[in-house]
Structures are given as structure tokens and as C-alpha cells.
Design an enzyme around this catalytic site. Structure first.
Site, PDB file in Angstrom:
ATOM      1  CB  CYS A 383      -0.884   0.068   1.261  1.00 54.76           C
ATOM      2  SG  CYS A 383      -2.486   1.009   0.801  1.00 54.76           S
ATOM      3  CG  HIS A 509      -3.514  -3.544   3.168  1.00 54.44           C
ATOM      4  ND1 HIS A 509      -2.755  -3.329   4.131  1.00 54.44           N
ATOM      5  CD2 HIS A 509      -4.144  -2.519   2.707  1.00 54.44           C
ATOM      6  CE1 HIS A 509      -2.652  -1.793   4.121  1.00 54.44           C
ATOM      7  NE2 HIS A 509      -3.673  -1.489   3.143  1.00 54.44           N
ATOM      8  CD  GLU A 511      -1.048  -6.347   5.115  1.00 56.72           C
ATOM      9  OE1 GLU A 511      -1.002  -6.618   3.810  1.00 56.72           O
ATOM     10  OE2 GLU A 511      -1.335  -5.095   5.485  1.00 56.72           O
TER      11      GLU A 511
HETATM   12  N1  GLN Z   1      -1.966   6.640   2.760  1.00 58.95           N
HETATM   13  C1  GLN Z   1      -2.029   6.040   1.464  1.00 58.95           C
HETATM   14  C2  GLN Z   1      -3.512   6.186   0.949  1.00 58.95           C
HETATM   15  O1  GLN Z   1      -4.561   6.511   1.640  1.00 58.95           O
HETATM   16  C3  GLN Z   1      -1.805   4.328   1.623  1.00 58.95           C
HETATM   17  C4  GLN Z   1      -2.770   3.721   2.735  1.00 58.95           C
HETATM   18  C5  GLN Z   1      -2.219   2.383   3.316  1.00 58.95           C
HETATM   19  O2  GLN Z   1      -0.713   2.408   3.202  1.00 58.95           O
HETATM   20  N2  GLN Z   1      -3.255   1.697   3.812  1.00 58.95           N
HETATM   21  O3  GLN Z   1      -3.738   5.734  -0.122  1.00 58.95           O
END
Ligand code: GLN
Length: 536
Positions: A383, A509, A511
Site C-alpha cells: 500500500c 494488503h 497480509e
Molecule cells: N496513505 C495511503 C493512501 O491512503 C496508503 C494507505 C495504506 O498504506 N493503507 O492511499
């Protein structure tokens, strides 16, 4: 009609005794006996969901397939049971009140005074029973957050009392307490347990089973004493001794007969032992690694283990597949820069850059990525980690000096990561990100395609920003390739650098989907690359 039984897990004496792990272990044991089980967490705080909570407050926010932002215990439930949970599996006081107040405003209560009993307790009851509408569960395990005696948990305990009264032995109450060891006295002490059971009893609830968290084994004397003072049979006093790994807890609780005791209380037959042979095989491999690889986890919450819970567990699962131990070196992103990266990241076999929000620690993450990219160290960016990889590539390969995400620099001349179109009109914070599972189409001849062994995958998201497609050609020409695309919205979900040994950034994600039964392919692939890097 299918009969569903309700198991409540309450906690006493202190928080952090591991109610989530006990609940998940019990689910595993009942599942291994062939029952259909789900687990639910009721949280006593006023936030509508934990999505708006800082990881310092409450650890990681776990995201379900249907896009609910939930308590991290749901992660344990999924990792143990290998079953998806959903929004219905996590309810907070805030959400309960929100729906009661909405009903009141609509006039649903027809002019009556809206009160904790019965309106709030009815809403809690409705939320508990709601799960059985989705599936014919044999058991719904409901974990009640907090500790008995807290003002906030009163309505939940009252609901347990009512359900017990209404449903008799279709409900079982398990109370988890601490039996502390006093070094000065050289003894385990039962008094805190007696007191916490007394609080439950004052609130009208008699526990059926007492699970005692302890550092030392309980002897018969102690078990009998707890049984006598707390109105339970000695076989219903279950020892939960500290274990090296949470994954040993189901076996330990099986030895203690927790599942048998539950079935007994429900009037069900309880012959034999649940078969946990594949779980035992997993544990054997986990406890007998062939060697250790070291992976750096670069993030800003590294002092707090719970902030990256799912990532850490995914490494345990993936390491076990290769029968290696993955040692994690926690690297604080705020401490990192181009000068000290060679020192702080020295001898790592892989580097993972973690998800996150806000600008703190961003430059350190970018420095870690530059180092991994230039040194050919296997890299996984999750992410925000993927977004930083894009920024790093733009700045250092494409020569876009001030490239950034508009999250950190709204005026950047090169917004390579930008807010999603759908996000622009959103003003509220809770539950408004791109959340939950979305399909992703993988390109042939990519690392992603070869590790997933499937052309289309489903992965969970939680973000507001995305790769800016205006720059896609520039990136691809320079060697960073989009290998995973959301087919409907054309969003870039995976970036790879084919000239690097193993460089993968994912907008989702992975994970959240790794379980003991199904370790995640991306983590398996990443650990394998780290092993290869080490064995050179
Ligand atoms: N801050 C980033 C976004 O909102 C990444 C979010 C995250 O790593 N879950 O896109």
C-alpha cells in the site's frame, strides 16, 4: 430450523489476556469436530469502527473481504479458522448507539422512552443473532472486549444475562482471568479470579467455564479452590499457560478439554479428540526451522508490535511453508536516510516497506526502497510501501526531482500518486476509503502471475490514493511495470521491476488474507526470494 448455540467469552482482572486467541482456538477445536463456527467481537468503545483509531491506541485495523474496518482480533479469527469474517463480526458501542439513535429519529420506537434496557440490549442481541442469518452456524462465539467491571461493558454483560435466561443451555459463558504468580510468596494467587467472577455474578451472570491465564501450571488444589469459590466444576477450570507461540494455544486448550467442557454444557456428545493433524504439522515446521532469514520491516509504528500484526503473522505462515524462521528487524522509518541506510539495513535478506497514512517517516521509507532497488535486495511494498516505491522510482530513475504523492505534497509538480477520483468528494473519515476485496488482473510473465498461479486474484484494499495513470508510459519505458490492474477501473494494483531480482509493490494488503491453512502466495514468494538472496 437449525439450532445455533452461543458462546460468550468475557475477560477479568486485566486486559490483554488473550481473549481473542482463546476464542479463535476454541473455534478451531469445534471446527475440527465438524461444527460450523464463527466468531464475533463486541467492542465497548464509542468509535463506530476502529478505522478512525490510531494504531498507537488500538493496534492494526483489520480489513475484511466486505470492506469492514475491524478490530485486529478478527485477524486472529481468520488466521485460525480460515473462514472469512464480515462487518457483522465486529460491533462497537458506537455502532449500536448509532443504529438505535437512527431508529429513534425515524420514529420506530413509537414515542416510547429509549433506554439502555431494553433498546440498547435488544440491539446488541439483534447483532449477535444476525450472524446466524448468513449461515447455519452451530456455534457463534462472541468475544466481549474490555474487562468485567468496566462501566462500558455493562450493557454487553446484561445482554449475556438476558440471552442466558431466554435460551438456557444454548448459551455458554467462558470467563478468562489471570492467575498471577507472586514471586515473593512463591505462589499462584486465585483471589483476583474470585473477585472478577464475583463481579460477573453481581451482574447476574454465572460463568460455566473459567480459563486461567498463568505463567505456571495450576495444581489440583488450585483448580479445586477456583471451582469451589466460583461455582464451577473442577473440570471447567481450564489452564491457559503462557506459550512461545499463539499457534500452540489450540493444542494446549484441547489437552485441557476446553471443547469437551463446552459441548458438555450444551448437552452435546463429546467423544474423542478433535483432529488437528495439519495444524500439528504446521507447528512442527514452525518450531524446527532449517535456518533463519532476516527481513527488515520499515515503518513508523515499529515500537508497537500490534500495529503490524497481520504482516508479522503472514511471515510466520510463509516461513513455515519453507521451513525457515523469518527474523524481523524493525526499522524506524523516521530514523532512516540515504546516509545511514547501508548501516541500518545491512545484511538484510529482504526489505518490506509497510502501509501507513500521513507524511511522517515517508523520506525514510523512500531511502529504504532506493537501497533495496540499487542493491538488488528482495523488496515488498504494501500500500503506502508501493506508493513510496513509485515516488522513489520517479525521483531517482525518471529524474522527476520533486515527485510525490498529493497526500504529502498537494503542490508537487509530479503527482505520481494522486487522490482517487471517487475520493475527491468525500469529506467524512470513517469507512470512506477504497475498502475491501477488489479483483486484479495479472500480466503474463510477471512475478505476481507466477506466484499466484491464477490470472485474476481478489485482494483487500484500504487507501484513498492510487498510481496516477498519466505517468504509466514513462514508468514502463524506464523499467517499472504495472503487472496487476483492476479490470473495471483500470487502477494500477501491482508494480514490478523485472530487471531486479524481486521487486514487487502492491496497492492492496495481502497480509489480511494469510492464514495458517492458506499462507499468502506473495509472502511465500517474498520469503523464498529472501532465502535465495541469502543463499546467493
Ligand atoms: N496513505 C495511503 C493512501 O491512503 C496508503 C494507505 C495504506 O498504506 N493503507 O492511499
Amino acid at each position: 430450523m437449525h439450532t445455533t448455540r452461543y458462546i460468550f467469552v468475557t475477560g477479568g482482572v486485566t486486559s490483554s489476556l488473550g481473549k481473542g486467541i482463546v476464542s479463535a482456538s476454541l473455534a478451531k477445536l469445534l471446527q475440527a469436530r465438524g461444527f460450523k463456527v464463527t466468531i464475533q467481537k463486541l467492542d465497548p468503545y464509542i468509535n463506530v469502527d476502529p478505522g478512525t483509531l490510531n494504531p498507537y491506541e488500538h493496534g492494526e485495523c483489520y480489513v475484511t473481504e466486505d470492506g469492514a474496518e475491524t478490530d485486529l482480533d478478527l485477524g486472529h479469527y481468520e488466521r485460525f479458522s480460515n473462514e472469512h469474517t464480515s462487518q457483522a463480526n465486529n460491533v462497537t458501542t458506537g455502532r449500536i448507539y448509532q443504529s438505535v439513535i437512527e431508529k429513534e429519529r425515524r420514529g420506530d420506537y413509537l414515542g416510547s422512552t429509549v433506554q439502555v434496557i431494553p433498546h440498547i440490549t435488544d440491539e446488541i442481541k439483534y447483532r449477535i443473532k444476525l450472524l446466524s442469518k448468513y449461515k447455519d452456524y452451530d456455534f457463534i462465539i462472541t468475544e466481549i472486549g474490555g474487562t468485567v467491571g468496566d462501566i462500558e461493558s455493562l450493557p454487553y454483560i446484561e445482554t449475556v444475562r438476558q440471552m442466558r435466561w431466554e435460551m438456557g443451555n444454548l448459551c455458554v459463558v467462558i470467563h478468562l482471568t489471570l492467575v498471577p504468580y507472586l514471586a515473593a510468596a512463591g505462589e499462584l494467587k486465585t483471589k483476583p479470579t474470585q473477585h472478577s467472577v464475583k463481579i460477573l455474578q453481581e451482574q447476574g451472570v454465572q460463568p460455566d467455564i473459567i480459563v486461567c491465564r498463568t505463567e505456571k501450571p495450576l495444581n489440583d488444589n488450585l483448580r479445586n479452590k477456583i471451582a469451589l469459590f466460583c461455582n464451577v466444576s473442577p473440570t471447567a477450570v481450564i489452564e491457559s499457560i503462557d506459550m512461545d507461540s499463539i499457534y500452540e494455544v489450540p493444542l494446549k486448550l484441547r489437552d485441557e478439554g476446553l471443547d469437551r467442557e463446552v459441548l458438555k454444557k450444551c448437552g452435546l456428545t463429546y467423544e474423542g479428540r478433535p483432529d488437528l493433524s495439519s495444524w500439528e504439522e504446521f507447528l512442527y515446521k514452525m518450531k524446527n526451522p532449517r535456518y533463519t532469514v532476516e527481513i527488515g520491516l520499515v515503518g513508523k509504528y515499529v515500537e508497537l508490535k500490534d500495529s503490524y500484526k497481520s504482516i508479522m503473522e503472514s511471515f510466520v505462515h510463509a516461513g513455515t511453508v519453507h521451513q525457515v524462521k523469518v527474523k524481523l528487524r524493525m526499522v524506524h522509518s523516521e530514523m532512516l536516510n540515504d546516509e545511514n541506510a547501508p548501516e541500518l539495513l545491512k545484511d538484510l535478506h529482504g526489505i518490506l516497506v509497510a502501509p501507513g497514512f500521513g507524511s511522517r517517516g515517508i523520506e525514510g521509507k523512500i531511502a529504504a526502497i532506493k537501497y533495496a532497488r540499487m542493491q538488488g535486495i528482495p523488496f515488498l511494498g504494501i500500500c503506502l510501501g508501493m506508493q513510496c516505491a513509485v515516488i522513489e522510482f520517479a525521483r531517482n530513475v525518471l529524474g522527476m526531482r520533486n515527485a510525490n504523492s498529493t497526500e504529502f505534497d498537494p503542490r508537487t509538480p509530479h503527482p505520481v500518486i494522486d487522490i482517487m477520483e471517487q475520493q475527491k468528494k468525500i469529506s467524512g473519515m470513517g469507512g470512506t476509503m477504497r475498502l475491501g476485496a477488489y479483483p486484479c488482473q495479472l500480466s503474463d510473465n510477471s512475478i505476481a502471475r507466477s506466484i499466484y498461479q491464477a490470472p485474476v486474484i481478489l485482494e483487500r484494499h484500504r487507501h484513498r490514493y492510487e498510481f496516477n495513470n498519466k505517468y504509466l508510459d514513462d514508468f514502463q519505458e524506464a523499467g517499472m511495470i504495472a503487472t496487476g490492474i483492476n479490470p473495471k477501473e483500470n487502477l494500477v494494483e501491482i508494480m514490478e521491476i523485472p530487471s531486479h531480482p524481486w521487486f514487487v509493490g502492491v496497492q492492496f494488503h495481502p497480509e489480511y488474507k494469510s492464514t495458517v491453512a492458506n499462507p499468502h502466495p506473495l509472502f511465500i514468494g517474498f520469503v523464498e526470494a529472501a532465502c535465495q538472496h541469502m543463499n546467493g
